[in-house]
Design an enzyme around this catalytic site. Sequence first.
Site, mmCIF file in Angstrom:
data_model
loop_
_atom_site.group_PDB
_atom_site.id
_atom_site.type_symbol
_atom_site.label_atom_id
_atom_site.label_comp_id
_atom_site.label_asym_id
_atom_site.label_seq_id
_atom_site.Cartn_x
_atom_site.Cartn_y
_atom_site.Cartn_z
ATOM 1 N N CYS A 26 0.785 -0.991 -0.217
ATOM 2 C CA CYS A 26 0.343 -0.135 -0.052
ATOM 3 C C CYS A 26 0.317 1.456 0.314
ATOM 4 O O CYS A 26 0.165 2.241 -0.522
ATOM 5 C CB CYS A 26 -0.639 0.427 1.367
ATOM 6 S SG CYS A 26 -2.091 -1.429 0.708
ATOM 7 N N ASN A 34 -9.791 -0.827 -0.732
ATOM 8 C CA ASN A 34 -8.651 -0.008 -0.921
ATOM 9 C C ASN A 34 -7.980 -1.206 -2.509
ATOM 10 O O ASN A 34 -8.394 -2.613 -2.703
ATOM 11 C CB ASN A 34 -8.155 -1.379 0.360
ATOM 12 C CG ASN A 34 -6.805 -1.061 0.436
ATOM 13 O OD1 ASN A 34 -5.832 -0.872 -0.342
ATOM 14 N ND2 ASN A 34 -6.400 -1.429 1.467
ATOM 15 N N HIS A 50 -4.073 6.833 1.692
ATOM 16 C CA HIS A 50 -3.642 5.658 0.957
ATOM 17 C C HIS A 50 -6.144 5.404 2.081
ATOM 18 O O HIS A 50 -5.691 5.610 3.304
ATOM 19 C CB HIS A 50 -3.315 4.362 1.703
ATOM 20 C CG HIS A 50 -3.276 3.645 1.182
ATOM 21 N ND1 HIS A 50 -3.497 2.975 0.215
ATOM 22 C CD2 HIS A 50 -3.318 2.363 2.348
ATOM 23 C CE1 HIS A 50 -4.114 1.171 0.424
ATOM 24 N NE2 HIS A 50 -4.129 1.059 1.855
HETATM 25 O O1 UT7 Z 1 -4.326 -1.647 2.730
HETATM 26 C C1 UT7 Z 1 -2.838 -1.274 3.729
HETATM 27 C C2 UT7 Z 1 -3.512 -1.444 5.276
HETATM 28 N N1 UT7 Z 1 -4.656 -2.430 5.868
HETATM 29 C C3 UT7 Z 1 -5.220 -1.765 7.165
HETATM 30 O O2 UT7 Z 1 -4.586 -0.677 7.477
HETATM 31 C C4 UT7 Z 1 -5.858 -2.780 7.041
HETATM 32 C C5 UT7 Z 1 -6.427 -2.348 9.089
HETATM 33 N N2 UT7 Z 1 -7.366 -3.051 9.091
HETATM 34 C C6 UT7 Z 1 -9.133 -2.853 9.318
HETATM 35 O O3 UT7 Z 1 -8.777 -1.569 8.640
HETATM 36 C C7 UT7 Z 1 -9.793 -3.036 10.268
HETATM 37 O O4 UT7 Z 1 -8.706 -3.810 11.218
HETATM 38 C C8 UT7 Z 1 -11.185 -3.622 9.189
HETATM 39 C C9 UT7 Z 1 -12.018 -3.211 8.237
HETATM 40 C C10 UT7 Z 1 -10.103 -5.337 8.054
HETATM 41 C C11 UT7 Z 1 -11.716 -5.162 10.460
HETATM 42 O O5 UT7 Z 1 -11.954 -3.813 11.669
HETATM 43 P P1 UT7 Z 1 -11.644 -4.638 13.147
HETATM 44 O O6 UT7 Z 1 -12.718 -3.610 13.570
HETATM 45 O O7 UT7 Z 1 -10.698 -3.940 12.598
HETATM 46 O O8 UT7 Z 1 -13.297 -5.870 13.087
HETATM 47 P P2 UT7 Z 1 -12.383 -7.314 13.625
HETATM 48 O O9 UT7 Z 1 -11.260 -8.030 12.490
HETATM 49 O O10 UT7 Z 1 -11.644 -7.116 15.027
HETATM 50 O O11 UT7 Z 1 -13.250 -8.074 13.966
HETATM 51 C C12 UT7 Z 1 -15.104 -8.015 14.444
HETATM 52 C C13 UT7 Z 1 -15.945 -8.790 14.511
HETATM 53 C C14 UT7 Z 1 -15.368 -9.432 14.548
HETATM 54 O O12 UT7 Z 1 -16.202 -10.870 15.129
HETATM 55 P P3 UT7 Z 1 -16.658 -11.620 16.148
HETATM 56 O O13 UT7 Z 1 -14.757 -12.424 16.633
HETATM 57 O O14 UT7 Z 1 -16.246 -9.870 17.321
HETATM 58 O O15 UT7 Z 1 -17.355 -11.949 16.593
HETATM 59 C C15 UT7 Z 1 -15.271 -10.090 13.247
HETATM 60 O O16 UT7 Z 1 -15.352 -11.301 12.599
HETATM 61 O O17 UT7 Z 1 -16.443 -8.206 13.152
HETATM 62 C C16 UT7 Z 1 -16.694 -9.393 12.340
HETATM 63 N N3 UT7 Z 1 -16.276 -9.404 10.794
HETATM 64 C C17 UT7 Z 1 -17.340 -9.489 10.516
HETATM 65 N N4 UT7 Z 1 -18.302 -9.546 10.396
HETATM 66 C C18 UT7 Z 1 -19.291 -8.643 9.361
HETATM 67 C C19 UT7 Z 1 -15.175 -9.519 9.956
HETATM 68 N N5 UT7 Z 1 -15.444 -8.898 8.778
HETATM 69 C C20 UT7 Z 1 -16.795 -8.948 8.653
HETATM 70 C C21 UT7 Z 1 -17.870 -8.960 8.461
HETATM 71 N N6 UT7 Z 1 -19.180 -8.670 8.026
HETATM 72 N N7 UT7 Z 1 -16.995 -8.620 6.564
#
Ligand code: UT7
Length: 346
Positions: A114, A285, A255
């Site tokens: 990225c 992204n 980004h």
């Molecule tokens: O571009 C290069 C660098 N990358 C980044 O900068 C990305 C950095 N990370 C992020 O933007 C975020 O971590 C994400 C958008 C990828 C995820 O958001 P989050 O707020 O960190 O969510 P999480 O991974 O902590 O997941 C929270 C909950 C989980 O469920 P439980 O364990 O709390 O029951 C996940 O299983 O949301 C669940 N979950 C989803 N639910 C519905 C994860 N993906 C999804 C989804 N739809 N697509």
Amino acid sequence: MIRAAITAVGHFLPEDRLTNQDLEQMVDTSDEWIRVRTGIRERRILRDPTKATSYMAARAAQEVLQKRGIEPEEIDLIIVATVTPDMFFPATACLVQRDIGARRAWGFDLSAACSGFLFALATGAQFIASGQHQKVLVIGADKMSAITDYTDRRTCVLFGDAAGAVLLEPALDSEVGIMDMCLYCDGSGAEALCMPGGGSLNPPSYKTIDAKMHFLYQDGPTVFKRAVEGMADVAAEIMARNGLSGEDVAYLVPHQANWRIIEATARRMGIGREKVMVNIDRYGNTTAATIPLCLYDWEARLKRGDNLILASFGAGYTWGAIYLRWAYDGTRVGFGMESEAQLSAS
Ligand code: UT7
């Protein structure tokens, strides 16, 4: 001192849209979860299996040539930032060089995920600053759909396909162009965001395919935490180094990984929402393409002398910021050494 300036911007976006509603039919997710957690509504997908990253990169490059009014033979160097090259080798830059007919150019690919566009812009700028080259094409292009697992809701909602390109040339005066850069990497984060299979560590095999090692893997929350810190810190650092306050900045060009990361960076810089380029809602992204796509979408609003802060964080980890002063007003075609009369005659 010769400064490198961006003198034209081009892009390519596939026509096919993959909306949050489409994804609701594919995995256990919801439009609301995706919008609230990321800011994404839809992304573009290059569905034609015969077309890959070089196709998008070449279209973006051709738009740059056309807008700048120059021939492909005038290009000295092509740098393609990508993590989804058509093939491991030859470099995608060679395929672009062939496809656009840039007969005099040399080129190479640059892998910084990225942050790829920022690292490529920084690299290309050195060839202008040294006086070695006059016209450098810097392209960020990724066909993320080629390495995305559309059964994994944690990643498949995030990414899209696109290309963005800029031309770097010597600035006409020292008032505009690339002023400063802060670039970093920290390999301790390598495993948090990667594609584990296909390289020399895990060459393709039935085992790597069964283990889904040819798709990108991301530990979202771990990367998120580092990205918020990294992007905000580096944006603040480059502003402090150059004595810039929030008021001096015309736009943050971040980004586009997550709206919440962008918002945290803007807050740290002391700038309002109106000064932040955001198009993650429409394209998701697109890895190396996000920053040039923003420049393309905002080009008509930019004025000569505008202070822009470009900032990124991505796999590696890699991160950085570039401070540049924009070199031309609006979408005026043909910025450069020629007079307006020469331009209208051509
Ligand atoms: O571009 C290069 C660098 N990358 C980044 O900068 C990305 C950095 N990370 C992020 O933007 C975020 O971590 C994400 C958008 C990828 C995820 O958001 P989050 O707020 O960190 O969510 P999480 O991974 O902590 O997941 C929270 C909950 C989980 O469920 P439980 O364990 O709390 O029951 C996940 O299983 O949301 C669940 N979950 C989803 N639910 C519905 C994860 N993906 C999804 C989804 N739809 N697509």
